[in-house]
Design a protein around this motif. Structure first.
Motif, PDB file in Angstrom:
ATOM      1  N   ASP A   1       0.880  -1.278  -0.125  1.00 27.26           N
ATOM      2  CA  ASP A   1      -0.042   0.016   0.081  1.00 27.26           C
ATOM      3  C   ASP A   1       0.713   1.447  -0.198  1.00 27.26           C
ATOM      4  OD1 ASP A   1       0.877  -0.691   2.686  1.00 27.26           O
ATOM      5  OD2 ASP A   1      -0.733   0.337   3.503  1.00 27.26           O
TER       6      ASP A   1
ATOM      7  N   TYR B   1      -5.187  -5.247  -4.137  1.00 26.88           N
ATOM      8  CA  TYR B   1      -6.229  -5.654  -3.027  1.00 26.88           C
ATOM      9  C   TYR B   1      -7.126  -4.437  -2.305  1.00 26.88           C
ATOM     10  CZ  TYR B   1      -7.755  -8.254   1.183  1.00 26.88           C
ATOM     11  OH  TYR B   1      -8.378  -8.651   2.250  1.00 26.88           O
ATOM     12  N   GLU B   2      -8.339  -4.968  -2.264  1.00 24.48           N
ATOM     13  CA  GLU B   2      -9.254  -3.718  -1.645  1.00 24.48           C
ATOM     14  C   GLU B   2     -10.159  -4.344  -0.749  1.00 24.48           C
ATOM     15  OE1 GLU B   2     -11.577  -3.078  -5.379  1.00 24.48           O
ATOM     16  OE2 GLU B   2     -10.088  -1.597  -6.078  1.00 24.48           O
ATOM     17  N   GLY B   3      -9.789  -5.581  -0.030  1.00 19.52           N
ATOM     18  CA  GLY B   3     -10.523  -6.079   1.198  1.00 19.52           C
ATOM     19  C   GLY B   3     -11.583  -7.190   0.739  1.00 19.52           C
ATOM     20  N   THR B   4     -11.642  -7.249  -0.740  1.00 21.87           N
ATOM     21  CA  THR B   4     -12.977  -8.152  -0.953  1.00 21.87           C
ATOM     22  C   THR B   4     -12.282  -9.613  -1.504  1.00 21.87           C
ATOM     23  OG1 THR B   4     -12.848  -7.470  -3.565  1.00 21.87           O
ATOM     24  CG2 THR B   4     -14.282  -6.270  -1.761  1.00 21.87           C
TER      25      THR B   4
ATOM     26  N   SER C   1     -10.892  -9.377  -5.090  1.00 23.12           N
ATOM     27  CA  SER C   1      -9.534  -8.597  -5.267  1.00 23.12           C
ATOM     28  C   SER C   1      -8.365  -9.421  -4.322  1.00 23.12           C
ATOM     29  CB  SER C   1      -9.650  -7.256  -4.548  1.00 23.12           C
ATOM     30  OG  SER C   1      -9.830  -7.457  -2.906  1.00 23.12           O
ATOM     31  N   LYS C   2      -8.631 -10.370  -3.539  1.00 25.77           N
ATOM     32  CA  LYS C   2      -7.718 -11.315  -2.664  1.00 25.77           C
ATOM     33  C   LYS C   2      -7.241 -12.082  -3.672  1.00 25.77           C
ATOM     34  CE  LYS C   2      -7.446 -14.911   0.686  1.00 25.77           C
ATOM     35  NZ  LYS C   2      -8.271 -15.862   1.804  1.00 25.77           N
TER      36      LYS C   2
ATOM     37  N   ASP D   1      -5.904 -13.545   4.338  1.00 23.45           N
ATOM     38  CA  ASP D   1      -6.081 -12.362   3.637  1.00 23.45           C
ATOM     39  C   ASP D   1      -5.056 -11.526   3.882  1.00 23.45           C
ATOM     40  OD1 ASP D   1      -8.670 -12.930   3.400  1.00 23.45           O
ATOM     41  OD2 ASP D   1      -9.531 -12.225   5.084  1.00 23.45           O
TER      42      ASP D   1
ATOM     43  N   ARG E   1      -2.215  -8.295   4.266  1.00 26.91           N
ATOM     44  CA  ARG E   1      -2.238  -7.556   5.142  1.00 26.91           C
ATOM     45  C   ARG E   1      -1.370  -6.223   4.248  1.00 26.91           C
ATOM     46  NH1 ARG E   1       1.485  -8.511   9.996  1.00 26.91           N
ATOM     47  NH2 ARG E   1       0.803  -6.491  10.466  1.00 26.91           N
TER      48      ARG E   1
END
Length: 432
Positions: free
Chosen positions: A120, A127-130, A133-134, A159, A161
């Motif tokens: 990030d 990756y957007e937390g979905t 996107s994972k 997931d 980090r």
């Protein structure tokens, strides 16, 4: 990296020649080992077997440099350091006494687990937390893309980090432990992720091992992209430079890109290149691999050259306050050729580079001849010893004794004097 991750079986470890102070493997009498001089393990993983931690105070080794590698061991290393860590008040007595702390903690994220981060700090992360996107993240950082083979593989991974979160956590741990180093970090072209955990694997888990390792699982075809490994590696090197901490570096089948990644961070901070005559002055204890046909510069140029040297050296010292690279680097269980040793020892390199050797890596798979060539090429004051074991105690002492004996023999050192030299080298690497 230790055996519980690498999968090095007990019967594949190299035989120990120095486990007895009285005899070697052939029954020949050998000199008693000088533990009283002080032996220091430059790289090990005893928190992978937490039950072994209680044996550290009873070890013959004076102190251990204990790595962290992944999410499951960062706090373990910190907690052990709070109880058994060397304090600044211990430094002056380390060479003469086993009193005080017995370990130096290291905090870092190993390249084998680098896929668990999304970067990030840059704009390239997917990756957007979905859930979707994972899958995109793992397709981006692993090769081949898991979705092209088995989408369930990515679904079974953790997931991701944010890298920035880990860097902040590491900064806090380094602040908590003022003598701590950064490690284990680096690059690895050979590593493949293990297959996902199954109910059968879970049932067979060794509860005595810290979670997160391979533990006998078969390997998948998936590797971490080198570009992603390098991004995670660079971020940790910069943090070490910011905080003035030494670094323990892992490099497997990646000697060229490893050097290029580190060297890119010190670009513009190089020391002034010496004259050709100075280049030929080989550091004490290192064999001369220079080109003897190189002509000397004419003495008439020496005045202007000395003036330039002083100017460049002054600029170098001005930049030392804040640097984007570590002040000291240990290439752990170094497996590169002599040519790579020469790269890191170039007089313009602004960091102090050490080379560490272990029985379990350097002599485990028939690589002893290459290790011996490198050991002969490394100056006396840049060699370290390590066990790279995942359990503290008697076996760790045995491997340390054996690697010390081998290095002393290769370098032509009298045993006690050689162990004393290795002692000084470790203190220089850790404390500067």
């Amino acid at each position: 990296m230790c055996q519980q991750h690498a999968g090095l079986d007990e019967d594949k470890r190299p035989s120990l020649q120095g486990t007895s102070p009285a005899e070697d493997g052939s029954g020949t009498s050998q000199e008693p080992f000088p533990w009283d001089v002080g032996v220091f393990d430059a790289h090990c993983h005893p928190t992978d077997t937490m039950a072994s931690i209680a044996s550290i105070p009873d070890m013959k080794a004076r102190a251990l440099t204990v790595m962290s590698t992944r999410g499951q061991d960062q706090d373990l290393v910190s907690d052990v350091a709070s109880r058994q860590g060397i304090k600044e008040s211990d430094i002056s007595i380390l060479s003469d006494s086993a009193a005080g702390g017995r370990m130096v903690p290291c905090f870092g994220w190993h390249p084998w687990f680098s896929y668990q981060f999304y970067d990030d700090t840059s704009s390239g992360s997917l990756y957007e937390g979905t859930p979707s996107s994972k899958i995109s993240h793992y397709d981006q950082v692993l090769t081949p893309a898991p979705s092209s083979k088995d989408v369930s593989f990515s679904q079974g991974l953790p997931d991701p980090r944010p890298l920035s979160e880990f860097l902040n956590e590491t900064r806090s741990r380094l602040e908590k432990h003022p003598l701590a180093l950064v490690g284990e970090v680096g690059l690895d072209k050979a590593f493949r992720l293990p297959q996902s955990w199954t109910s059968t694997h879970e049932a067979q888990r060794d509860e005595g091992l810290t979670p997160g390792g391979r533990e006998g699982r078969q390997l998948s075809p998936f590797r971490v992209q080198m570009a992603h490994q390098a991004a995670i590696f660079r971020a940790q090197l910069r943090l070490a430079g910011e905080m003035g901490r030494a670094v323990s570096v892992h490099g497997v089948q990646a000697h060229g890109v490893l050097y290029q990644t580190i060297a890119a961070l010190w670009k513009g901070y190089e020391k002034d290149a010496p004259s050709r005559r100075e280049k030929k002055q080989v550091a004490k204890g290192a064999e001369d691999f220079s080109d003897s046909s190189e002509d000397e510069e004419e003495d008439g140029n020496s005045g202007s050259r000395n003036k330039e040297n002083k100017t460049s050296e002054s600029l170098y010292h001005q930049k030392q306050g804040s640097r984007p690279f570590p002040p000291r680097i240990c290439l752990h269980s170094f497996s590169g050729p002599v040519e790579v040793v020469k790269q890191y020892l170039h007089p313009a390199v602004p960091a102090t580079i050490f080379f560490s050797f272990s029985i379990v890596i350097n002599w485990a798979t028939g690589g002893g001849d290459k290790a011996e060539e490198s050991i002969r090429a490394v100056p006396d004051n840049r060699i370290l010893v390590e066990s790279d074991l995942h359990t503290a105690g008697e076996q760790m002492d045995q491997y340390l004794e054996e690697v010390c004996r081998r290095i002393c023999k290769i370098k032509g050192w009298e045993l006690s004097k050689g162990v004393e030299q290795l002692n000084r080298n470790w203190r220089e690497f850790v404390f500067g």
